[in-house]
Design a protein around this motif. Structure first.
Motif, PDB file in Angstrom:
ATOM      1  N   ALA A  93       0.862  -1.179   0.000  1.00 45.86           N
ATOM      2  CA  ALA A  93       0.000   0.000   0.000  1.00 45.86           C
ATOM      3  C   ALA A  93       0.900   1.232   0.000  1.00 45.86           C
ATOM      4  N   VAL A  94       0.726   2.086  -0.998  1.00 48.00           N
ATOM      5  CA  VAL A  94       1.534   3.303  -1.120  1.00 48.00           C
ATOM      6  C   VAL A  94       0.633   4.505  -0.859  1.00 48.00           C
ATOM      7  N   PRO A  95       0.834   5.221   0.258  1.00 51.44           N
ATOM      8  CA  PRO A  95       0.016   6.414   0.527  1.00 51.44           C
ATOM      9  C   PRO A  95       0.245   7.484  -0.540  1.00 51.44           C
ATOM     10  N   TYR A  96      -0.824   8.135  -0.966  1.00 47.20           N
ATOM     11  CA  TYR A  96      -0.699   9.140  -2.019  1.00 47.20           C
ATOM     12  C   TYR A  96       0.233  10.274  -1.619  1.00 47.20           C
ATOM     13  N   GLY A  97       0.171  10.696  -0.358  1.00 50.66           N
ATOM     14  CA  GLY A  97       0.984  11.813   0.092  1.00 50.66           C
ATOM     15  C   GLY A  97       2.469  11.513   0.164  1.00 50.66           C
ATOM     16  N   ARG A  98       2.852  10.227   0.096  1.00 45.33           N
ATOM     17  CA  ARG A  98       4.266   9.842   0.185  1.00 45.33           C
ATOM     18  C   ARG A  98       4.924   9.647  -1.181  1.00 45.33           C
ATOM     19  N   MET A  99       4.151   9.760  -2.254  1.00 45.58           N
ATOM     20  CA  MET A  99       4.713   9.563  -3.588  1.00 45.58           C
ATOM     21  C   MET A  99       5.599  10.744  -3.954  1.00 45.58           C
ATOM     22  N   GLN A 100       6.820  10.450  -4.394  1.00 43.57           N
ATOM     23  CA  GLN A 100       7.761  11.499  -4.771  1.00 43.57           C
ATOM     24  C   GLN A 100       7.968  11.581  -6.278  1.00 43.57           C
ATOM     25  N   LEU A 101       7.843  10.452  -6.955  1.00 39.32           N
ATOM     26  CA  LEU A 101       8.072  10.423  -8.401  1.00 39.32           C
ATOM     27  C   LEU A 101       7.189   9.355  -9.020  1.00 39.32           C
ATOM     28  N   ILE A 102       6.583   9.703 -10.156  1.00 45.14           N
ATOM     29  CA  ILE A 102       5.790   8.740 -10.919  1.00 45.14           C
ATOM     30  C   ILE A 102       6.355   8.734 -12.331  1.00 45.14           C
ATOM     31  N   ASP A 103       6.874   7.583 -12.743  1.00 47.88           N
ATOM     32  CA  ASP A 103       7.642   7.480 -13.978  1.00 47.88           C
ATOM     33  C   ASP A 103       7.016   6.438 -14.898  1.00 47.88           C
ATOM     34  N   ILE A 104       6.886   6.776 -16.185  1.00 45.55           N
ATOM     35  CA  ILE A 104       6.391   5.829 -17.192  1.00 45.55           C
ATOM     36  C   ILE A 104       7.554   5.468 -18.110  1.00 45.55           C
ATOM     37  N   THR A 105       7.795   4.168 -18.285  1.00 48.86           N
ATOM     38  CA  THR A 105       8.842   3.715 -19.201  1.00 48.86           C
ATOM     39  C   THR A 105       8.278   2.627 -20.107  1.00 48.86           C
TER      40      THR A 105
END
Length: 198
Positions: free
Chosen positions: A134-146
């Motif tokens: 479970a990844v809390p939304y407020g803790r996301m630092q980077l969202i990367d698409i490859t």
């Protein structure tokens, strides 16, 4: 003068659980989340689970088959050049493992799933070895698409979520390009509002 809602108020925050992007996230995907048969499996819980694109199976099968052909070609060249037939023992074991990987790929792909909840994204994978994060939304630092050349050929991509804790980072493979972009935009919007509300 119009009043703009405060982003910190709950009513103005985007809710990722709303079915706005479900048509995009669920297009060309598997329709049933595969689970272990054991009664001691990790519970799936309530909510809508989104799955990987069906094309992901073909990408995995093709890439594994190409790797197996390279191993066989390499073993053939080495055995002919050095005239040592025992090279086929490790190569044969490796080729059996790659063949087994090809056989179980469709079942593995159906065991991947992700769920957008009110406060976090839950990602699950695995049948024999299960993992649920479970990844809390407020803790996301980077969202990367490859996506590599084969991925582009089949219209899929992988989305990587990076958090402060490396152990909670998540890579969701095999999303359609459109679903990856929609999911990225949704997660960026939600993560920004959650950080603003802190």
């Amino acid at each position: 003068m119009t009043n703009t809602p405060d982003p910190a108020t709950p009513s103005s925050r985007p809710d990722p659980t709303e079915p706005v992007g479900d048509a995009v996230l669920d297009r060309d995907t598997f329709d049933a989340l595969k689970q272990p048969r054991s009664a001691n499996r990790l519970p799936v819980g309530d909510g809508t689970w989104h799955q990987l694109a069906k094309q992901y199976v073909w990408v995995r099968i093709i890439s594994t088959a190409v790797f197996a052909l390279l191993v066989a070609a390499g073993a053939t060249v080495i055995s002919l050049w050095s005239r040592v037939p025992w090279i086929w023992i490790p190569a044969g074991v490796f080729l059996v493992i790659l063949l087994w990987t090809i056989v179980i790929t469709p079942r593995q792909a159906r065991a991947y799933g992700y769920q957008l909840r009110r406060d976090d994204l839950v990602f699950r994978r695995g049948i024999l070895w299960q993992r649920m994060v479970a990844v809390p939304y407020g803790r996301m630092q980077l969202i990367d698409i490859t996506h590599g050349p084969l991925d582009r050929g089949f219209g899929i991509a992988q989305l990587k979520l990076v958090t402060a804790a490396a152990s909670t980072g998540v890579v969701i493979p095999g999303l359609t390009q459109e679903a990856a972009e929609r999911l990225r935009d949704t997660l960026v919007d939600v993560a920004e509002t959650r950080r603003t509300g802190l």
